[in-house]
Design an enzyme around this catalytic site. Structure first.
Site, PDB file in Angstrom:
ATOM      1  N   GLU A  40      34.666  38.649  41.734  1.00  0.00           N
ATOM      2  CA  GLU A  40      34.762  37.315  41.121  1.00  0.00           C
ATOM      3  C   GLU A  40      33.686  36.367  41.639  1.00  0.00           C
ATOM      4  OE1 GLU A  40      38.740  35.714  41.431  1.00  0.00           O
ATOM      5  OE2 GLU A  40      39.548  37.238  40.094  1.00  0.00           O
ATOM      6  N   GLU A  97      41.927  42.664  36.393  1.00  0.00           N
ATOM      7  CA  GLU A  97      43.080  41.995  37.013  1.00  0.00           C
ATOM      8  C   GLU A  97      43.890  41.272  35.955  1.00  0.00           C
ATOM      9  OE1 GLU A  97      42.641  39.516  40.379  1.00  0.00           O
ATOM     10  OE2 GLU A  97      41.340  40.912  41.441  1.00  0.00           O
TER      11      GLU A  97
END
Ligand SMILES: *[C@@H]1O[C@H](CO)[C@@H](O)[C@H](O)[C@H]1NC(C)=O
Ligand SMILES: *[C@@H]1O[C@H](CO)[C@@H](O)[C@H](O)[C@H]1NC(C)=O
Ligand SMILES: *[C@@H]1O[C@H](CO)[C@@H](O)[C@H](O)[C@H]1NC(C)=O
Ligand SMILES: *[C@@H]1O[C@H](CO)[C@@H](O)[C@H](O)[C@H]1NC(C)=O
Ligand SMILES: *[C@@H]1O[C@H](CO)[C@@H](O)[C@H](O)[C@H]1NC(C)=O
Ligand SMILES: *[C@@H]1O[C@H](CO)[C@@H](O)[C@H](O)[C@H]1NC(C)=O
Ligand SMILES: *[C@@H]1O[C@H](CO)[C@@H](O)[C@H](O)[C@H]1NC(C)=O
Ligand SMILES: *[C@@H]1O[C@H](CO)[C@@H](O)[C@H](O)[C@H]1NC(C)=O
Ligand SMILES: *[C@@H]1O[C@H](CO)[C@@H](O)[C@H](O)[C@H]1NC(C)=O
Ligand SMILES: *[C@@H]1O[C@H](CO)[C@@H](O)[C@H](O)[C@H]1NC(C)=O
Ligand SMILES: *[C@@H]1O[C@H](CO)[C@@H](O)[C@H](O)[C@H]1NC(C)=O
Ligand SMILES: CC(=O)N[C@H]1CO[C@H](CO)[C@@H](O)[C@@H]1O
Length: 830
Positions: free
Chosen positions: A220, A291
């Site tokens: 991320e 995710e």
């Protein structure tokens, strides 16, 4: 309402699917019906796609590659369902059962991070034993026939202390984390290379016949990339090239990274990738969701957040409808943040609301509903992977995604995005009712096999069963932690030092002490302490004066407290405590905590002579272990007046059986607990949620931590909790309830967990029962013999099936009306 046109069944090798990107393997893989154009690109100057070793591996059939449609394993395009299970958040004894429940739930892949600070707590000193035995974990997954996605990071966030980075990195001269910075890159590369070579030496990559099909580098990063100016994109390019150079023979991923350089695949993280993901940054990359949060991380002071099975299923189905080919549930099993491994303010229990709960029990209906979704999608995966997609509007908020194969095989997803109303739509001349906010899957474009809003599986009720009260004062001993005096401290500085850099995450605690002399007697003065987090306890001359703390959202706080100083020298001791190190944001290495400013009655002591003590005496002596226990003198419980910062110890016997064990610490304040020397985590009962209750009262003790009798329990209580209120409990599924309608299913299935039997039918009604599994009653229409029929079919059995048919119930209680069956049953052992 629009009617979907008839789909022309011709195979267009879509531009997106036309190019097969090979990673680390120099041979093209033949893909059925898709034109294969061997196609390789440069990444920096460093990519090497022609390793001879990799070619040999590809010839051996272990190749993993990808194209615009999906990951390709052994020459086959695949739709993959994956679930995160983190090895250090459970025990090796739990791994086989967690993995088999994941497999039974329809997963193909287990995704895990690699936890750098667990493996290399001190530079150059590695630990791969016990819960850190990543090789054993991966081999167990392999043994059960599942694949692995290895998210090396090595920055992982993951609500794990310091985002997985070892704190010693902080003291590397000139380091800037996660940037185009030589010292950071050197250390990151060294660790990534070590993990990759460890995996290779155990033959764990798919290219070697092992289970690892994908690896992830970074995590991320895009969310902070701009904070680093030009060094951000440069770092991304470097990280991708460095990873590819490690030659794993399997593709690399970067999640939440739109500019992931080729051949690294950018993937989506979040709640709603079905709606929000902009897609891969190249037509040669598949659409992957790494995710998909099954609930949410839990922090002290907040209520438990839940996410319904229906909502998860909706977004997964929508993602697959939009050409998605890989979905990972974060978390599929969350587990426990043992010891001091949780990040700042994160609770010890981690994603308990996942399809497998913290203790390893199946959570229904979430697990079962997703299992049905997986099976439905698997039943038509060939059509999805090889067919041509067309979309049709079916109404203002209704849409069809239709995949049609060469020989007219057809699969459709009918989506209703109206949140409040069901919609009647016409698709290929047939009328369908789409429940509000749902996706119907028609594997053959004709009959609905699954709708994301219609739960067909039972609901389980989890109960805590009291095993033992630790209420006997005779069985407890106590030890009051020493409140240090300035004169006895060995670390001195004439200013306030940063908490994180002092403890280096070896302890939660840092004492700040100074001496203040007073010329007049007994003056009432205002003590004012400003802290950057997380918790503070103030002592004057050894007596507790007050405390204050921050929160996950705002770590800074001020303690203001009138204190009495006596004439002469006064010892001020301020205990600063962290509740896990920060795990996110740019420039993590610059994050600070602890006391920033101190004044007494407007006299500023910030730049004054301070004495420091890192950690508590009890920690240093390890008095929570069998070996360290007798290094201090334990006193009889209650032998002196109660005060904060006291250690307590007792022993207890393991509950019989094999059900998971928890401690209910509801009577305590804040602190840490150990069982037989193993840290079971931090507890914090006194930090209430807006609904005036603790965020977490139950603390998991894995069975493998326990012996049959005489288990040592030690608690460090920072406040004024009552250890005699602690109880030992087991956790089990005690009730199952199934509520199904004729319109959703033809049968109800009641199923108790393994080794348990249906012992009592608490309620049964075939007809139009009212309410739901939590609260029900008989409606206008009810077969009076419902209970007798169900009892006969189910009592004494592990599971039973009941057809929703009037014949079973001896006639139709209300002809012409759609009926349901609601059964609530108790499960017991024996
Ligand atoms: C690529 O790998 C092969 C085999 O390991 C090696 O011989 C070759 O020098 C490498 N090429 C580059 C450009 O790194
Ligand atoms: C905790 O609750 C606060 C207040 O409701 C909210 O703003 C915050 O986002 C929550 N934090 C987490 C991590 O859930
Ligand atoms: C799915 O893929 C097909 C073929 O590449 C493409 O035409 C279509 O637009 C894609 N659908 C979505 C929703 O992205
Ligand atoms: C949902 O459907 C109802 C009934 O057709 C309609 O009145 C409503 O406007 C729709 N909702 C939205 C957000 O369009
Ligand atoms: C749908 O109905 C129309 C006219 O009633 C007909 O021409 C068409 O063939 C039908 N399509 C299908 C798929 O049955
Ligand atoms: C402890 O609990 C048990 C069971 O509730 C009770 O019988 C007993 O009296 C309690 N003992 C003390 C010391 O309170
Ligand atoms: C501090 O040191 C003095 C002298 O060594 C000793 O008498 C005293 O007990 C110590 N106090 C604490 C709190 O350790
Ligand atoms: C952190 O502590 C080390 C000693 O352990 C010291 O050398 C360094 O200057 C400190 N760094 C900061 C930013 O305070
Ligand atoms: C107390 O008296 C001493 C000596 O007279 C002086 O040095 C000191 O500053 C005084 N302290 C305070 C807090 O007034
Ligand atoms: C955090 O709390 C402190 C004091 O408790 C307050 O002064 C500050 O404004 C708060 N910061 C934010 C961002 O809310
Ligand atoms: C339920 O129906 C199935 C198929 O229709 C049949 O095989 C089964 O025997 C029935 N079960 C009962 C309990 O009647
Ligand atoms: C609840 C939550 O944190 N959602 C996040 C999901 O991801 C999106 C996009 O990255 C964020 O904007 C949301 O805040």
């Amino acid at each position: 309402m629009a009617t979907a046109g008839v789909i022309v069944g011709m195979l267009v090798a879509a531009a997106a699917a036309a190019a097969v990107m090979m990673v680390g393997i120099g041979a093209a893989v033949d893909v059925d019906d898709v034109g294969v154009h061997h196609h390789s690109r440069d990444i920096g100057n460093s990519a090497n796609y022609t390793s001879t070793a990799a070619i040999d591996q590809a010839k051996n059939g272990g190749g993993v590659s990808y194209d615009g449609r999906s990951v390709i394993i052994n020459g086959h395009h695949r739709i993959l369902f994956s679930g995160s299970i983190h090895y250090p958040r459970s025990t090796p004894q739990m791994w086989p059962s967690l993995i088999s429940k994941a497999k039974e739930g329809g997963l193909d892949v287990i995704q895990t991070y690699v936890f750098w600070n667990l493996h290399e707590p001190q530079q150059g000193q590695f630990d791969f034993s016990g819960r850190a035995d990543i090789v054993r974990f991966i081999k167990e997954i392999h043994a059960q026939g599942l694949y692995v996605t290895l998210r090396i990071g090595p920055f992982i966030e993951s609500e794990w202390t310091y985002g997985g980075l070892p704190f010693w990195l902080h003291d590397v001269p000139g380091i800037v984390f996660r940037s185009d910075n030589r010292p950071f890159k050197d250390h990151m590369q060294k660790f990534a290379a070590k993990i990759v070579s460890m995996m290779k030496s155990e033959n764990l990559y798919a290219s070697q016949g092992g289970p690892i099909i994908l690896s992830q580098i970074e995590n991320e990063y895009q969310t902070i990339e701009s904070d680093f100016g030009d060094k951000g994109p440069a770092y991304v390019r470097w990280a991708a090239a460095m990873a590819v150079r490690l030659q794993t023979g399997v593709p690399w991923l970067m999640c939440k990274q739109e500019d992931a350089p080729d051949p690294v695949i950018n993937t989506c993280n979040g709640y709603r990738c079905g709606q929000t993901f902009k897609g891969p940054n190249s037509p040669n990359k598949p659409s992957m969701w790494t995710e998909n949060w099954t609930s949410f991380l839990q922090v002290y002071g907040n209520e438990t957040k839940k996410r319904s099975a229906q909502d998860i299923a909706f977004h997964v189905a929508l993602f697959i409808a939009k050409n998605g080919s890989y979905v990972n549930y974060y978390m599929y099993h969350g587990g426990t943040n043992f010891g001091r491994t949780a990040a700042a303010f994160v609770t010890t229990s981690y994603y308990d609301q996942a399809p497998i709960d913290e203790y390893g029990l199946i959570r229904q209906p979430k697990w079962g509903h997703l299992k049905e979704l997986h099976a439905t999608i698997k039943s038509c995966s060939q059509t999805l992977l090889t067919g041509v997609q067309q979309t049709f509007s079916l109404g203002q908020h209704q849409k069809a995604y239709v995949f049609q194969g060469k020989s007219k095989e057809c699969t459709a997803f009918l989506v209703n995005k109206n949140r409040t109303h069901a919609a009647r739509v016409k698709f290929q001349n047939t009328s369908y009712i789409l429940p509000r906010w749902s996706v119907s899957i028609l594997p053959d474009c004709k009959s609905v096999a699954f709708n994301t809003a219609k739960l067909r599986v039972q609901r389980n009720t989890r109960s805590m069963i009291l095993s033992q009260k630790l209420n006997s004062t005779d069985k407890w001993k106590e030890y009051k932690e020493t409140i240090p005096e300035f004169d006895n401290t060995s670390i001195r500085a004439d200013t306030l030092l940063d908490h994180l850099n002092m403890t280096k995450d070896t302890s939660d605690y840092l004492w700040y002490t100074f001496r203040s002399s007073l010329n007049t007697s007994n003056a009432r003065s205002m003590l004012n302490v400003h802290s950057h987090g997380h918790v503070l306890y103030a002592y004057v001359n050894g007596v507790h004066q007050g405390s204050a703390h921050g929160s996950h959202g705002n770590r800074t706080f001020t303690l203001e407290k009138p204190v009495i100083l006596h004439k002469g020298s006064n010892n001020i001791a301020l205990l600063s405590a962290t509740v896990g190190f920060p795990d996110s944001g740019a420039f993590l290495e610059r994050k600070v905590a602890g006391i920033r400013k101190v004044s007494i009655q407007h006299n500023d002591f910030t730049n004054y002579l301070w004495g420091y003590q890192v950690g508590l005496l009890g920690e240093k002596l390890e008095i929570y272990t069998d070996n360290g226990l007798n290094r201090i003198q334990w006193k009889k419980f209650g032998s002196s007046s109660r005060r904060p910062l006291t250690w307590y110890k007792t022993s207890f016997d393991a509950p019989e059986g094999s059900d998971p064990v928890v401690l209910n610490l509801g009577s305590m304040g804040k602190g840490q607990a150990w069982v037989n020397g193993q840290g079971i985590g931090r507890y914090w009962m006194s930090f209430h949620t807006p609904k005036a209750r603790p965020s977490q009262t139950r603390y998991h003790i894995p069975r493998s931590f326990l012996k049959p009798t005489g288990n040592l329990l030690v608690l460090l209580e920072e406040e004024m909790g009552y250890p005699t209120g602690i109880t030992v409990n087991t956790v089990s599924i005690t009730k199952v309830c199934h509520y199904v309608s004729e319109s959703h299913a033809s049968a109800a299935q009641i199923s108790c967990p393994q080794n348990q039997k249906i012992s009592q039918i608490l309620f049964a009604s075939f007809g139009t029962p009212l309410g739901d599994c939590k609260s029900y009653t008989i409606g206008n229409c009810h077969s009076p013999n419902s209970r007798a029929i169900i009892e006969k079919a189910c009592l004494g059995r592990e599971d039973c099936n009941i057809n929703l048919s009037k014949h079973i119930f001896g006639g139709d209680p209300c002809p012409g009306i759609t009926k349901s069956l609601l059964v609530d049953a108790r499960c017991s052992r024996h």
